[in-house]
Write a protein that holds these residues in place. Structure first.
Motif, PDB file in Angstrom:
ATOM      1  N   GLN A  32       0.669  -1.225  -0.110  1.00  0.00           N
ATOM      2  CA  GLN A  32      -0.101   0.281  -0.057  1.00  0.00           C
ATOM      3  C   GLN A  32       0.956   1.373   0.041  1.00  0.00           C
ATOM      4  O   GLN A  32       1.975   1.283   0.802  1.00  0.00           O
ATOM      5  N   GLN A  33       0.298   2.096  -0.695  1.00  0.00           N
ATOM      6  CA  GLN A  33       1.089   3.603  -0.749  1.00  0.00           C
ATOM      7  C   GLN A  33       1.147   4.134   0.554  1.00  0.00           C
ATOM      8  O   GLN A  33       0.165   4.290   1.268  1.00  0.00           O
ATOM      9  N   GLU A  34       2.311   4.646   1.041  1.00  0.00           N
ATOM     10  CA  GLU A  34       2.419   5.303   2.351  1.00  0.00           C
ATOM     11  C   GLU A  34       1.675   6.595   2.429  1.00  0.00           C
ATOM     12  O   GLU A  34       1.427   7.293   1.366  1.00  0.00           O
ATOM     13  N   GLY A  35       1.075   6.921   3.707  1.00  0.00           N
ATOM     14  CA  GLY A  35       0.384   7.959   3.770  1.00  0.00           C
ATOM     15  C   GLY A  35       1.206   9.224   4.015  1.00  0.00           C
ATOM     16  O   GLY A  35       2.665   9.111   3.869  1.00  0.00           O
ATOM     17  N   PRO A  36       0.814  10.635   4.110  1.00  0.00           N
ATOM     18  CA  PRO A  36       1.437  11.731   4.253  1.00  0.00           C
ATOM     19  C   PRO A  36       2.441  11.696   5.345  1.00  0.00           C
ATOM     20  O   PRO A  36       2.095  10.982   6.376  1.00  0.00           O
ATOM     21  N   ARG A  37       3.569  12.247   5.192  1.00  0.00           N
ATOM     22  CA  ARG A  37       4.545  12.370   6.422  1.00  0.00           C
ATOM     23  C   ARG A  37       3.954  13.491   7.429  1.00  0.00           C
ATOM     24  O   ARG A  37       3.745  14.595   6.987  1.00  0.00           O
ATOM     25  N   PHE A  38       4.183  13.130   8.498  1.00  0.00           N
ATOM     26  CA  PHE A  38       3.844  14.065   9.626  1.00  0.00           C
ATOM     27  C   PHE A  38       4.279  13.655  10.868  1.00  0.00           C
ATOM     28  O   PHE A  38       4.725  12.520  11.127  1.00  0.00           O
ATOM     29  N   VAL A  43      -0.153  16.597  15.982  1.00  0.00           N
ATOM     30  CA  VAL A  43      -1.553  16.481  15.626  1.00  0.00           C
ATOM     31  C   VAL A  43      -1.924  15.940  17.163  1.00  0.00           C
ATOM     32  O   VAL A  43      -1.468  15.493  17.950  1.00  0.00           O
ATOM     33  N   GLU A  44      -3.479  16.438  17.122  1.00  0.00           N
ATOM     34  CA  GLU A  44      -4.182  15.658  18.084  1.00  0.00           C
ATOM     35  C   GLU A  44      -5.449  15.010  17.471  1.00  0.00           C
ATOM     36  O   GLU A  44      -6.082  15.262  16.344  1.00  0.00           O
TER      37      GLU A  44
END
Length: 376
Positions: free
Chosen positions: A108-114, A119-120
């Motif tokens: 699966q394609q990796e999600g956004p980097r963060f 984040v909450e």
């Protein structure tokens, strides 16, 4: 006479029914039916006895580790954890094993980097926040600027990204990574498209639709921030949009010619952006906008568009606005352009940006001109 005839028919019919019942339920007929009925005998086991297996499942061979059968289908039945469609039988049209179906599915394609500290978790998704150590999203997710700081800077934000995945991909591959991308919260597969842009090196913003003049005939979408709504309702809409993805440095107000002139409606929105560590870019939909003054007062990192290119650009008009950006940057040191993702704008932007350095300008990400422009 008629009555007598009717009475006779009734008597004969009744006798026929009685005779039929005797035939169906006679001793021999009942015995035959009883003999054909299945019987189930259940053995009573002694305490501690183990029953014999009575299902073929107990005798099936064990699954090999890593087989597709080990994948767990998602709750909505869309895909398994290996990316396989659970509704697919994995068989060819003749019922045999399909070699293509046995090929391992791609990862699966990796999600956004963060960063988790930025984040909450909320019911509206993962919302940006200032980290416990004071770090802010607009600084952490900014693309580093390492160019000549003495040259006039020009920043470009391509807005409404994500509505067309093919255009997002084309822009990500063709354009300089110094060009910032701002994604529409209405885009599908938003996380995947943001991740694609991040891998190409672009810093990310998020479009926030705001009420324009002529609303509702001119309607930017269902989550548009409106002067007719209460502050609570507008902030609920804002947070719903902010929770659509992660890893972005700030937001850009889209449309907003009406909303950005209303101090009572605008101030709570900009205050929340400041509290969440984001940068705000004003698209300057109207010369009467007061967004920059409010942002300066509350110390919200900010920038403003000096030129907007619309959805139906002529080549000559685009070139004229590019030239205007250069004049602004030459005069003030900084300029920002806002451009939609179209095949024509992508092509012209590639050609124009490639010649900036030879004319004495430096192309920079939008965060590199935060708080640099004058408030008016």
């Amino acid at each position: 006479m008629a009555g007598m005839a009717l009475l006779g028919v009734s008597v004969i019919g009744g006798l026929g029914a009685v005779i039929g019942w005797l035939v169906v339920n006679g001793p021999e007929t009942v015995a035959e039916r009883k003999a054909r009925q299945p019987e189930l005998t259940v053995a009573v086991l002694e305490d501690g006895a183990v029953p014999e297996p009575n299902t073929s499942l107990d005798n099936m061979p064990a699954k090999e580790p890593g087989s597709h059968d080990d994948a767990h289908a998602s709750a909505d039945g869309a895909t398994s954890e290996h990316g396989e469609n659970p509704g697919s039988s994995g068989q060819g049209e003749h019922g045999g094993a399909d070699p293509a179906a046995q090929t391992p599915a791609p990862a699966q394609q990796e999600g956004p980097r963060f960063e988790q500290a930025l984040v909450e978790e909320t019911e509206k998704g993962m919302l940006p926040m200032v980290a416990p150590d004071g770090r802010k999203a607009w600084e952490v997710y900014a693309r580093p600027f390492e160019g000549d700081t003495k040259l006039p800077r020009i920043a470009i934000i391509m807005t409404r990204m994500g509505i067309s995945r093919s255009l997002t991909e084309a822009a990500a591959l063709a354009l300089s990574p110094e060009i910032s991308f701002s994604f529409s919260p209405a885009a599908s597969n938003l996380d995947d498209q943001v991740a694609m842009a991040q891998r190409a090196g672009h810093e990310i913003f998020l479009d926030i639709p705001m009420e324009p003049f002529g609303y509702p005939a001119n309607d930017p979408g269902p989550y548009t921030l409106l002067t007719s709504l209460s502050a609570v309702d507008n902030l609920n809409r804002l947070e719903s949009m902010l929770g659509r993805t992660v890893g972005y440095a700030g937001v850009i107000g889209v449309k907003g010619s009406q909303f950005t002139t209303d101090e009572e409606a605008l101030t709570p929105v900009l205050s929340v952006l400041k509290e969440r560590g984001l940068m705000y870019v004003d698209s300057a939909a109207t010369s009467r906008t007061i967004a920059l003054e409010i942002a300066g007062t509350i110390q919200l990192p900010r920038a403003v568009a000096n030129a907007n290119i619309d959805d139906n650009p002529a080549v000559a008009e685009m070139q004229r606005r590019f030239a205007a950006l250069e004049r602004t940057a030459q005069r003030t040191g900084y300029a920002l352009g806002v451009i939609p993702p179209l095949p024509l704008t992508i092509d012209l932007l590639v050609a124009w940006s490639a010649t900036l350095a030879e004319r004495g300008f430096v192309l920079v990400p939008a965060t590199a001109i935060a708080n640099k422009q004058s408030l008016r």
